[in-house]
Design an enzyme around this catalytic site. Structure first.
Site, PDB file in Angstrom:
ATOM      1  N   HIS A 221     -30.524 -14.377 -50.666  1.00 15.52           N
ATOM      2  CA  HIS A 221     -29.603 -14.291 -49.522  1.00 15.52           C
ATOM      3  C   HIS A 221     -30.090 -15.044 -48.298  1.00 15.52           C
ATOM      4  O   HIS A 221     -29.460 -14.946 -47.237  1.00 15.52           O
ATOM      5  CB  HIS A 221     -29.374 -12.837 -49.111  1.00 15.52           C
ATOM      6  CG  HIS A 221     -28.652 -12.018 -50.119  1.00 15.52           C
ATOM      7  ND1 HIS A 221     -27.287 -11.859 -50.126  1.00 15.52           N
ATOM      8  CD2 HIS A 221     -29.108 -11.320 -51.176  1.00 15.52           C
ATOM      9  CE1 HIS A 221     -26.938 -11.083 -51.141  1.00 15.52           C
ATOM     10  NE2 HIS A 221     -28.033 -10.749 -51.790  1.00 15.52           N
TER      11      HIS A 221
ATOM     12  N   LYS B 106     -22.087  -9.758 -35.291  1.00 14.83           N
ATOM     13  CA  LYS B 106     -23.061  -9.974 -36.361  1.00 14.83           C
ATOM     14  C   LYS B 106     -24.422  -9.549 -35.841  1.00 14.83           C
ATOM     15  O   LYS B 106     -24.557  -9.293 -34.640  1.00 14.83           O
ATOM     16  CB  LYS B 106     -23.101 -11.447 -36.775  1.00 14.83           C
ATOM     17  CG  LYS B 106     -23.226 -12.412 -35.592  1.00 14.83           C
ATOM     18  CD  LYS B 106     -23.115 -13.858 -36.012  1.00 14.83           C
ATOM     19  CE  LYS B 106     -21.705 -14.347 -36.224  1.00 14.83           C
ATOM     20  NZ  LYS B 106     -21.362 -14.658 -37.606  1.00 14.83           N
ATOM     21  N   ARG B 107     -25.441  -9.474 -36.707  1.00 11.06           N
ATOM     22  CA  ARG B 107     -26.775  -9.157 -36.225  1.00 11.06           C
ATOM     23  C   ARG B 107     -27.217 -10.186 -35.192  1.00 11.06           C
ATOM     24  O   ARG B 107     -26.759 -11.327 -35.203  1.00 11.06           O
ATOM     25  CB  ARG B 107     -27.771  -9.137 -37.396  1.00 11.06           C
ATOM     26  CG  ARG B 107     -27.725  -7.866 -38.192  1.00 11.06           C
ATOM     27  CD  ARG B 107     -28.060  -6.656 -37.359  1.00 11.06           C
ATOM     28  NE  ARG B 107     -29.459  -6.605 -37.046  1.00 11.06           N
ATOM     29  CZ  ARG B 107     -30.326  -5.736 -37.565  1.00 11.06           C
ATOM     30  NH1 ARG B 107     -29.912  -4.823 -38.420  1.00 11.06           N
ATOM     31  NH2 ARG B 107     -31.594  -5.754 -37.211  1.00 11.06           N
TER      32      ARG B 107
ATOM     33  N   LYS C 197     -28.354 -17.461 -35.546  1.00  5.37           N
ATOM     34  CA  LYS C 197     -26.907 -17.227 -35.441  1.00  5.37           C
ATOM     35  C   LYS C 197     -26.373 -17.742 -34.097  1.00  5.37           C
ATOM     36  O   LYS C 197     -25.198 -17.951 -33.926  1.00  5.37           O
ATOM     37  CB  LYS C 197     -26.588 -15.744 -35.597  1.00  5.37           C
ATOM     38  CG  LYS C 197     -26.897 -15.209 -37.008  1.00  5.37           C
ATOM     39  CD  LYS C 197     -26.544 -13.751 -37.139  1.00  5.37           C
ATOM     40  CE  LYS C 197     -27.030 -13.104 -38.424  1.00  5.37           C
ATOM     41  NZ  LYS C 197     -26.166 -13.375 -39.596  1.00  5.37           N
TER      42      LYS C 197
ATOM     43  N   THR D 172     -20.105 -13.226 -44.027  1.00  4.72           N
ATOM     44  CA  THR D 172     -18.946 -12.552 -44.607  1.00  4.72           C
ATOM     45  C   THR D 172     -17.994 -12.100 -43.497  1.00  4.72           C
ATOM     46  O   THR D 172     -16.800 -11.949 -43.736  1.00  4.72           O
ATOM     47  CB  THR D 172     -19.377 -11.330 -45.462  1.00  4.72           C
ATOM     48  OG1 THR D 172     -20.362 -10.601 -44.735  1.00  4.72           O
ATOM     49  CG2 THR D 172     -19.947 -11.759 -46.797  1.00  4.72           C
TER      50      THR D 172
ATOM     51  N   LYS E 252     -13.725 -12.010 -43.069  1.00  2.00           N
ATOM     52  CA  LYS E 252     -12.946 -10.857 -42.589  1.00  2.00           C
ATOM     53  C   LYS E 252     -12.057 -11.254 -41.407  1.00  2.00           C
ATOM     54  O   LYS E 252     -10.883 -10.876 -41.334  1.00  2.00           O
ATOM     55  CB  LYS E 252     -13.886  -9.723 -42.155  1.00  2.00           C
ATOM     56  CG  LYS E 252     -14.656  -9.112 -43.308  1.00  2.00           C
ATOM     57  CD  LYS E 252     -15.862  -8.283 -42.855  1.00  2.00           C
ATOM     58  CE  LYS E 252     -16.814  -8.084 -44.030  1.00  2.00           C
ATOM     59  NZ  LYS E 252     -18.147  -7.596 -43.634  1.00  2.00           N
TER      60      LYS E 252
HETATM   61  C1  26W Z   1     -36.971  -6.787 -44.314  1.00  2.00           C
HETATM   62  C2  26W Z   1     -36.733  -7.953 -45.106  1.00  2.00           C
HETATM   63  C3  26W Z   1     -35.358  -8.468 -45.180  1.00  2.00           C
HETATM   64  C4  26W Z   1     -35.198  -9.792 -45.449  1.00  2.00           C
HETATM   65  C5  26W Z   1     -33.938 -10.327 -45.589  1.00  2.00           C
HETATM   66  C6  26W Z   1     -34.248  -7.665 -45.048  1.00  2.00           C
HETATM   67  C7  26W Z   1     -32.984  -8.193 -45.192  1.00  2.00           C
HETATM   68  C8  26W Z   1     -32.827  -9.525 -45.465  1.00  2.00           C
HETATM   69  C9  26W Z   1     -31.454 -10.108 -45.703  1.00  2.00           C
HETATM   70  C10 26W Z   1     -31.580 -11.398 -46.449  1.00  2.00           C
HETATM   71  C11 26W Z   1     -30.632 -10.268 -44.522  1.00  2.00           C
HETATM   72  C12 26W Z   1     -29.173 -10.490 -44.818  1.00  2.00           C
HETATM   73  O1  26W Z   1     -28.399  -9.593 -44.651  1.00  2.00           O
HETATM   74  N1  26W Z   1     -28.766 -11.714 -45.221  1.00  2.00           N
HETATM   75  C13 26W Z   1     -27.363 -12.066 -45.246  1.00  2.00           C
HETATM   76  O2  26W Z   1     -26.806 -11.811 -46.502  1.00  2.00           O
HETATM   77  C14 26W Z   1     -25.397 -11.989 -46.472  1.00  2.00           C
HETATM   78  C15 26W Z   1     -24.848 -11.580 -47.816  1.00  2.00           C
HETATM   79  O3  26W Z   1     -25.180 -12.512 -48.773  1.00  2.00           O
HETATM   80  C16 26W Z   1     -25.024 -13.399 -46.098  1.00  2.00           C
HETATM   81  O4  26W Z   1     -23.641 -13.484 -45.968  1.00  2.00           O
HETATM   82  C17 26W Z   1     -25.693 -13.795 -44.793  1.00  2.00           C
HETATM   83  O5  26W Z   1     -25.467 -15.154 -44.527  1.00  2.00           O
HETATM   84  C18 26W Z   1     -27.191 -13.518 -44.865  1.00  2.00           C
HETATM   85  O6  26W Z   1     -27.812 -13.764 -43.630  1.00  2.00           O
END
Ligand code: 26W
Length: 830
Positions: free
Chosen positions: A362, A554-555, A560, A662, A666
């Protein structure tokens, strides 16, 4: 389950059931009904049906011995459940009537529900959308995760700064979950490994645990849309193993018994709020192992219930999807269980693992690629480290060596172990080596995974790396959250568009229809009026629904680029101060974002936006042409209110950094026009809606790479652009932070002194120019309406049903469960 078709459920008997549950919760009906009690009674009423369907689904699946997909994810952002379950069951209207008979509005009652916020952002919400589609499409699926006591923190603003408080989602219980004591698991940690020779002379290993932990499963039913299928999300809660605390307890050492319990319960206590890194955090590592090990054991338990010790069908029946690298340790656990507990020989166990696991990546951000120190691995999971070494050795000596003989550099690049002052385990490498398929989440992202992240792996196994573009469930993200638009669409579109989202293309022929344009924009306007009230309630600010609602939700992350938006707001504000008569359509910039508590600059950006809001919203000189709103505590249920009211969707990440996104899907589905870079799924959205119906700007991935190659110099851009320079200098003055000069200078220094890693300045001018185009476009009401309608009409591709069908066909080899023809058991009124 299409219960609405069945005449046995009507608002009368639904109401009767709710009243009986109100009795059951000991509410004195002579008094006013409490909203929370009413919510609970409705949930219990709905649950009667859901749980009996869940039982039927299980029986049906086991009769058919069907293959199942096991989705492993450390995060699930479910949001609220009631309205969605009612919609999926076809009971929403019936519930509206029943609740209105009791003198309440169902929407208000749903508001009493707490979000299930067991996730950080996109990855967690994606998991939730996928569960909805899996059930709706009748796939035999189960989601595995952690039953966190506290989900993602709640956010408040205090003097413009983010304050975090714990999320108490289960304070009053969670009506949707049921504990399954019959499936409790026990897992081990720490200790040491003993080698011994068994009776047949085979050398075997035994792991003597230093600590045992109990995993207690909680099941949350996942109701498919208008079908009988009800699947399960199974979340593990950690408890002290009974064996452990009793020993100390019996020895009279109550303190020790208690501390063992506290320590064990810590594992599922809290979701890590960092969506980027959790460097070196042993507890996070233990969380990953805890849930992976419980889930692997549960899969084997369920398999053995049907097939006993006949392992020959294991890989036919089971597939495990790893949602990012977070559950990677499941691979080593399955190897260990098969070899040490079920006496598999190494090669057989390895063959099983290579057929069972698939991995979704991701993110490309290097800081988000998980690595754990070998030292910690050895201490917490000594047996797993041995297995890992075995896998790595075989991989390097056989597969790597066969392709690149004696190539030391290649070995070290591909090794699962990273050498250095501290040896580290590269979890993504373990995933790629083991998994039979690896996918990215949008076309561009998957191409970059191949080219930039894992080019050697791609050479080694050209068919392994693939793409499945993300999707969203139209049930929650249109039908339930935007009922008026849903109704308008249903009045024109033939067929159930919520099940087959491509049907929305029928709207194309109404894009130029004046009456439809008026109706479409009238719905948007009413949604905006609703949001205006919510804004006032949450922030105290009054905004006009006639302004352009420009939304960025978004976060909070530098990549971003919420700060690009911030700088542009500064530019608009300056222009307005210079010329209050400036010909500009009033605009409200709406933000929603949580920052990881330890992410300094992200929190500074929140602070900055809030400071701007305070100044700008109270400045009488600019004729209300500009407002800035930061909605506190952004979460799924808030997204459901903001998205239907958005005119403009900000998707402005540095090209190449946002894997998919995503929220972009939406917002577009609900008729917002995107201003976006050529990044992630924006590219595919542009392809679907057509370049004339989206506002694309900024450097492309290739151009960004060029900038880096040629030595990117943000200072040069700053010096050459007087407006940009003035905006950035403004941040230093204390104008927005009275009494605190330089209060916002961290943002400026990140751009000018720390190199502007995300190329904010490089994209500023074209971003600003593109916003001018938006302003011009909005003035032509008919043109804007046409574009908005076409956005909704062309979003068919982005249903999560399409994503799940692709996974099922190309990755999981999964076919749908045949539904039983037996009649559905029904809720009976009193
Ligand atoms: C704590 C480690 C960690 C590392 C990465 C926690 C969470 C993550 C994720 C990769 C963060 C995340 O939510 N990524 C997002 O995933 C979405 C679903 O595929 C994508 O649409 C987003 O672009 C992506 O940033």
């Amino acid at each position: 389950m299409s219960l609405s078709n069945n005449t046995s459920i009507n608002s009368e008997n639904f109401k009767a059931k709710v009243l009986s549950y109100l009795n059951y919760t000991a509410i004195d009906l002579g008094q006013q009904i409490d909203r929370k009690a009413l919510l609970k009674a409705i949930c219990l009423t709905v649950n009667d049906t859901i749980f009996s369907e869940l039982q039927s689904t299980k029986i049906n699946n086991s009769k058919q011995l069907s293959r199942s997909i096991n989705y492993f994810s450390l995060e699930y952002l479910m949001g609220r459940m009631l309205s969605n379950n009612l919609h999926n069951m076809g009971l929403y209207e019936i519930a509206v009537d029943a609740v209105s008979d009791l003198g309440f509005d169902l929407e208000d009652i749903c508001e009493e529900g707490h979000d299930l916020a067991l996730g950080n952002g996109g990855l967690g919400r994606l998991a939730a959308c996928y569960l909805d589609s899996l059930a709706s499409l009748d796939f035999n699926a189960i989601g595995y995760g952690i039953h966190y006591e506290h989900g993602l923190f709640e956010q408040q603003f205090h003097q413009c700064r983010q304050i975090e408080t714990p999320d108490e989602w289960r304070e009053y219980g969670n009506p949707w979950e049921v504990c399954r004591p019959e499936a409790v698991q026990e897992i081990s940690l720490y200790g040491n490994v003993e080698t011994f020779t068994d009776d047949e002379g085979k050398v075997r290993k035994i792991w003597h645990a230093g600590q045992k932990i109990k995993g207690v499963p909680w099941d949350i039913p996942i109701v498919g849309y208008r079908t009988q299928t009800v699947n399960v999300l199974r979340l593990w809660e950690s408890r002290a193993s009974s064996h452990f605390d009793w020993e100390a307890f019996n020895a009279g050492d109550y303190q020790d018994a208690h501390s063992a319990q506290t320590q064990a319960e810590t594992i599922s206590k809290v979701l890590y709020p960092n969506d980027e890194t959790a460097k070196g955090k042993e507890l996070r590592f233990i969380q990953q192992y805890f849930f992976s090990a419980c889930s692997i054991k549960d899969i084997i338990r369920r398999y053995q219930k049907q097939h006993g010790n006949d392992w020959s069908k294991f890989t036919d029946k089971i597939v495990i999807q790893l949602n990012d690298t977070h559950p990677t340790i499941a691979i080593l656990e399955l190897m260990r269980v098969l070899i040490d507990e079920h006496e598999f020989i190494w090669t057989d166990a390895w063959q099983v693992c290579r057929k069972i696991f698939a991995y979704t990546n991701h993110t490309l951000l290097p800081e988000a690629l998980e690595k754990w120190s070998v030292r910690m691995f050895e201490e917490v999971l000594p047996r797993h480290l041995e297995i890992l070494y075995g896998i790595n050795e075989n991989f390097l000596n056989n597969e790597v060596n066969a392709k690149w003989p004696d190539d030391k550099a290649m070995r070290s690049r591909l090794s699962i172990i990273e050498e250095g002052s501290q040896q580290m385990v590269r979890m993504a490498h373990l995933c790629v080596v083991t998994s039979y398929k690896v996918n990215g989440v949008a076309q561009l992202h998957s191409a970059l995974v191949k080219q930039d992240l894992f080019p050697e792996f791609n050479q080694l196994w050209p068919d392994k790396l693939t793409n499945v573009t993300n999707g969203i469930t139209p049930r929650r993200w249109l039908k339930a959250c935007n009922p008026e638009l849903a109704e308008l669409i249903s009045s024109k579109v033939k067929g159930d568009w919520a099940k087959s989202l491509n049907l929305l293309t029928q709207l194309t022929s109404f894009a130029n229809d004046t009456q439809f344009q008026i109706d479409f924009m009238a719905v948007k306007h009413r949604n905006k009026i609703k949001l205006v009230k919510e804004i006032e309630k949450l922030t105290g600010y009054a905004v006009s629904p006639d302004a352009i609602f420009d939304v960025m939700i978004k976060r909070l992350h530098e990549y971003k680029r919420q700060h690009l938006n911030l700088i542009h707001i500064l530019a608009l504000y300056r222009r307005l101060l210079e010329n209050p008569e400036l010909d500009m359509h009033p605009r409200v910039f709406i933000f929603g974002a949580k920052a990881a508590p330890g992410y300094y600059l992200a929190k500074e950006i929140i602070y900055g936006i809030n400071c701007l809001a305070e100044k700008i919203n109270n400045d009488g000189r600019i004729n209300n042409k500009l407002k800035v709103i930061f909605m506190p505590n952004y979460r799924v249920s808030l997204a459901e209110k903001i998205i239907p009211a958005a005119d403009v969707s900000e998707q402005i990440s540095t090209a190449g950094k946002e894997a998919s996104g995503t929220g972009n899907m939406k917002l577009s589905l609900n008729g917002a026009l995107t201003i976006g870079t050529l990044d992630g799924a924006n590219i595919e959205i542009a392809e679907e809606v057509g370049r004339e119906n989206i506002f694309i700007f900024g450097n492309t991935v290739e151009e960004i790479k060029e900038l880096d190659k040629n030595g990117y110099d943000p200072l040069k851009i700053y010096c050459a652009n007087p407006e940009l320079k003035a905006c950035l200098d403004w941040l230093d003055t204390g104008f927005f932070t009275p009494g605190k000069p330089g209060g916002l200078s961290a943002i400026k220094s990140s751009l000018l002194e720390e190199g502007d890693a995300y190329k904010v300045l490089a994209d500023f001018q074209c971003y600003s120019d593109t916003h001018k185009k938006i302003d011009a476009a909005y003035r032509n009401k008919s043109d804007w309406a046409r574009m908005a309608i076409l956005n909704t009409a062309k979003m068919g591709k982005f249903t999560s049903d399409r994503s799940i069908e692709e996974y099922a066909k190309n990755i999981w080899s999964l076919s749908k469960t045949e539904l039983s023809s037996e009649p559905i058991k029904l809720v009976k009124g009193r």
